[in-house]
Design a protein around this motif. Sequence first.
Motif, PDB file in Angstrom:
ATOM      1  N   ILE A 342       0.842  -1.201   0.000  1.00 16.05           N
ATOM      2  CA  ILE A 342       0.000   0.000   0.000  1.00 16.05           C
ATOM      3  C   ILE A 342       0.876   1.249   0.000  1.00 16.05           C
ATOM      4  CG2 ILE A 342      -1.665   1.347   1.328  1.00 16.05           C
ATOM      5  CD1 ILE A 342      -2.787  -1.259   2.393  1.00 16.05           C
ATOM      6  N   THR A 343       0.526   2.183  -0.846  1.00  9.54           N
ATOM      7  CA  THR A 343       1.192   3.489  -0.888  1.00  9.54           C
ATOM      8  C   THR A 343       0.113   4.566  -0.896  1.00  9.54           C
ATOM      9  OG1 THR A 343       3.067   2.637  -2.155  1.00  9.54           O
ATOM     10  CG2 THR A 343       2.706   5.003  -2.208  1.00  9.54           C
ATOM     11  N   PHE A 344       0.306   5.609  -0.096  1.00  5.39           N
ATOM     12  CA  PHE A 344      -0.661   6.707  -0.085  1.00  5.39           C
ATOM     13  C   PHE A 344       0.036   8.004  -0.486  1.00  5.39           C
ATOM     14  CE2 PHE A 344      -2.868  10.222   2.198  1.00  5.39           C
ATOM     15  CZ  PHE A 344      -4.060  10.169   1.483  1.00  5.39           C
ATOM     16  N   VAL A 345      -0.518   8.665  -1.497  1.00  4.32           N
ATOM     17  CA  VAL A 345      -0.057   9.980  -1.949  1.00  4.32           C
ATOM     18  C   VAL A 345      -1.151  10.978  -1.604  1.00  4.32           C
ATOM     19  CG1 VAL A 345       0.588  11.381  -3.942  1.00  4.32           C
ATOM     20  CG2 VAL A 345       1.309   8.985  -3.821  1.00  4.32           C
ATOM     21  N   ASN A 346      -0.839  12.012  -0.844  1.00  2.00           N
ATOM     22  CA  ASN A 346      -1.883  12.914  -0.369  1.00  2.00           C
ATOM     23  C   ASN A 346      -2.384  13.860  -1.470  1.00  2.00           C
ATOM     24  OD1 ASN A 346      -0.134  15.150  -0.544  1.00  2.00           O
ATOM     25  ND2 ASN A 346       0.470  15.019   1.601  1.00  2.00           N
ATOM     26  N   LYS A 347      -3.340  14.707  -1.124  1.00  2.00           N
ATOM     27  CA  LYS A 347      -3.993  15.563  -2.118  1.00  2.00           C
ATOM     28  C   LYS A 347      -3.047  16.583  -2.739  1.00  2.00           C
ATOM     29  CE  LYS A 347      -5.747  18.783   1.393  1.00  2.00           C
ATOM     30  NZ  LYS A 347      -6.966  19.396   1.969  1.00  2.00           N
ATOM     31  N   ASP A 348      -1.890  16.808  -2.072  1.00  2.14           N
ATOM     32  CA  ASP A 348      -0.894  17.725  -2.609  1.00  2.14           C
ATOM     33  C   ASP A 348       0.167  16.991  -3.428  1.00  2.14           C
ATOM     34  OD1 ASP A 348      -2.057  20.007  -1.378  1.00  2.14           O
ATOM     35  OD2 ASP A 348      -1.166  19.384   0.532  1.00  2.14           O
ATOM     36  N   ASP A 349      -0.109  15.732  -3.762  1.00  4.94           N
ATOM     37  CA  ASP A 349       0.779  14.903  -4.586  1.00  4.94           C
ATOM     38  C   ASP A 349       2.081  14.537  -3.888  1.00  4.94           C
ATOM     39  OD1 ASP A 349      -1.104  15.045  -6.611  1.00  4.94           O
ATOM     40  OD2 ASP A 349      -0.119  16.706  -7.631  1.00  4.94           O
ATOM     41  N   ILE A 350       2.053  14.488  -2.554  1.00  2.00           N
ATOM     42  CA  ILE A 350       3.241  14.125  -1.783  1.00  2.00           C
ATOM     43  C   ILE A 350       3.121  12.682  -1.302  1.00  2.00           C
ATOM     44  CG2 ILE A 350       4.644  14.645   0.242  1.00  2.00           C
ATOM     45  CD1 ILE A 350       4.708  16.776  -1.982  1.00  2.00           C
ATOM     46  N   PHE A 351       4.171  11.893  -1.558  1.00  2.00           N
ATOM     47  CA  PHE A 351       4.231  10.505  -1.105  1.00  2.00           C
ATOM     48  C   PHE A 351       4.322  10.521   0.422  1.00  2.00           C
ATOM     49  CE2 PHE A 351       7.233   6.548  -1.161  1.00  2.00           C
ATOM     50  CZ  PHE A 351       6.230   5.773  -0.610  1.00  2.00           C
ATOM     51  N   GLN A 352       3.257  10.050   1.087  1.00  2.00           N
ATOM     52  CA  GLN A 352       3.137  10.242   2.534  1.00  2.00           C
ATOM     53  C   GLN A 352       3.284   8.954   3.346  1.00  2.00           C
ATOM     54  OE1 GLN A 352      -0.052  12.938   3.668  1.00  2.00           O
ATOM     55  NE2 GLN A 352      -0.458  11.768   5.531  1.00  2.00           N
ATOM     56  N   TYR A 353       2.943   7.797   2.751  1.00  2.00           N
ATOM     57  CA  TYR A 353       2.924   6.573   3.560  1.00  2.00           C
ATOM     58  C   TYR A 353       3.076   5.332   2.689  1.00  2.00           C
ATOM     59  CZ  TYR A 353       0.965   2.577   6.114  1.00  2.00           C
ATOM     60  OH  TYR A 353       0.770   1.342   6.660  1.00  2.00           O
ATOM     61  N   TYR A 354       3.731   4.311   3.229  1.00  2.00           N
ATOM     62  CA  TYR A 354       3.681   2.967   2.646  1.00  2.00           C
ATOM     63  C   TYR A 354       3.726   1.956   3.786  1.00  2.00           C
ATOM     64  CZ  TYR A 354       8.747   2.430   3.396  1.00  2.00           C
ATOM     65  OH  TYR A 354       9.997   2.330   3.955  1.00  2.00           O
ATOM     66  N   ASN A 355       3.140   0.794   3.565  1.00  2.00           N
ATOM     67  CA  ASN A 355       3.122  -0.212   4.621  1.00  2.00           C
ATOM     68  C   ASN A 355       4.307  -1.162   4.478  1.00  2.00           C
ATOM     69  OD1 ASN A 355       2.252  -1.662   2.370  1.00  2.00           O
ATOM     70  ND2 ASN A 355       0.794  -2.892   3.527  1.00  2.00           N
ATOM     71  N   ASP A 356       4.514  -1.977   5.503  1.00  2.00           N
ATOM     72  CA  ASP A 356       5.617  -2.939   5.518  1.00  2.00           C
ATOM     73  C   ASP A 356       5.066  -4.354   5.509  1.00  2.00           C
ATOM     74  OD1 ASP A 356       7.871  -1.227   5.582  1.00  2.00           O
ATOM     75  OD2 ASP A 356       7.506  -0.797   7.688  1.00  2.00           O
ATOM     76  N   SER A 357       4.309  -4.697   4.458  1.00  2.00           N
ATOM     77  CA  SER A 357       3.742  -6.039   4.384  1.00  2.00           C
ATOM     78  C   SER A 357       4.823  -7.092   4.183  1.00  2.00           C
ATOM     79  CB  SER A 357       2.712  -6.121   3.253  1.00  2.00           C
ATOM     80  OG  SER A 357       3.308  -5.780   2.016  1.00  2.00           O
ATOM     81  N   VAL A 358       5.903  -6.716   3.501  1.00  2.00           N
ATOM     82  CA  VAL A 358       7.066  -7.598   3.324  1.00  2.00           C
ATOM     83  C   VAL A 358       8.322  -6.745   3.460  1.00  2.00           C
ATOM     84  CG1 VAL A 358       5.892  -9.252   1.815  1.00  2.00           C
ATOM     85  CG2 VAL A 358       7.036  -7.269   0.804  1.00  2.00           C
ATOM     86  N   PRO A 359       9.490  -7.354   3.689  1.00  2.00           N
ATOM     87  CA  PRO A 359      10.723  -6.570   3.727  1.00  2.00           C
ATOM     88  C   PRO A 359      10.936  -5.827   2.407  1.00  2.00           C
ATOM     89  CG  PRO A 359      11.105  -8.792   4.559  1.00  2.00           C
ATOM     90  CD  PRO A 359       9.723  -8.790   3.982  1.00  2.00           C
ATOM     91  N   ALA A 360      11.626  -4.696   2.454  1.00  2.00           N
ATOM     92  CA  ALA A 360      11.823  -3.869   1.256  1.00  2.00           C
ATOM     93  C   ALA A 360      12.461  -4.649   0.114  1.00  2.00           C
ATOM     94  CB  ALA A 360      12.677  -2.648   1.608  1.00  2.00           C
TER      95      ALA A 360
END
Length: 455
Positions: A342-360
């Motif tokens: 999961i990746t979330f980009v906010n309304k200002d087009d800024i990469f704000q969050y990602y989850n750690d479902s698996v190691p990078a």
Amino acid sequence: MTENRIQILKEILLDLHKGASPESVQERFNQHFQGVSALEISLMEHELMSSDSGVSFEDVMSLCNVHANLFKGAIAEVELADTEQEGHPVYVFKQENLALRSAIARVRRILDNYSKPENDAYRQDLLKGLKHQLRLVGQFHNHYTRKEKLFFPVMERYGHDSPPKVMWGVDDDIRDLFKKVQKAVDQLPDLAIAEVVDLFEQFAKEFEEMIFKEEAILLMILLETFTQDDWIAIANESDPYGYAIIKPTAKWIPHRETFGETEELDESPAKEHSAETDAAHLSSSEQQTKVIETPEGQLTITFTPKPKEEQNYNRQAEQAFGNGYLSIEQANLILNHLPLEITFVNKDDIFQYYNDSVPASEMIFKRTPSQIGRHVEFCHPPKVLEKVRRIFTLLKSGEKDKVAMWFKSDRLGKFVYVTYAAVRDEAGEFQGVLEYVQEIQDFLQLDSDTNREID
């Protein structure tokens, strides 16, 4: 650096873009620049691309090699002691380039031997060796990806957004050239060896030019700009992206000075430290003084360390959450246990969050903390920017709530399904874009006519 030097440099580059020959501007360049700073080059490219000069990103990218040749021998070097330590990102980066150069040379030797009639009996062995060496060369993808995902975000935070954009575009061109080489080699011996050699030399020329741009321009910008903490973060996040041929042989342990109140520490060899950096290593909240020796004399800095901020919330405390109750810790665990990236980009087009479902290192789309806070357009290679913009326009406008696509990952050998979903609040106002990615190979292998019992 002065505005005048940057203006002259910009005018010279504009002449090149208008069709002047490199030879005709070289003399003027040499008159004004005995040593040009990599930062001046960065500022010049930024001004060219953001002004009304008519010079676009594509123009700068197309003349990237011409620019680099103009600067050869004139770029002022920046040296920092730490960069020669094993494990430092700069040391690793240069060692990779040495190893890649060696692999390129071995490919050339094999191609030369393959083309000789007296070696007909050994062609199968030569072809096997050629493919092996190309697999080694192909690891440059890891080298480029670390550069794009770890170096570029920090550059952008310091305002150097033009060089990353141009270099990423050239990186992708080099990747495309390499794919053509691989395809041609797979057609041997049916394809004429001369065609393979020609394609390889096209790739190698651009690849070797990129090594110059990385070491003479890019790294000089980084060494003039990045702090030691920036390099530490890059070193800590490098492993998930992998390395090219060589791996760090030791963990880089930086030399860190702590400035306290004792006479012994005050007389330690001078290093350039900002007040904020020094404060980070002091536990006392009292005012501190540091004397720094500079070529112009002594500089005294007085500062008060910023106290560590205490968390004003309890991560374990449950609170109303949707249709029930969750603590922050529970919500985080749930997001990390979803079988999705999961990746979330906010309304200002800024990469704000990602989850750690698996190691990078196991992610389909690799994410690391350095990318947080980055504009979404900088997170993608230039060649797909228009597609990204179209997706975001569709979601922001309300024309679509979701955009989905799928592809087969060559790296994973599996099918991947990607969904971009508009996130809207209760009033229907756009709040951002949620991207979720999942591997669907197992779904394709399900037998829909059989009700299988779950183990």
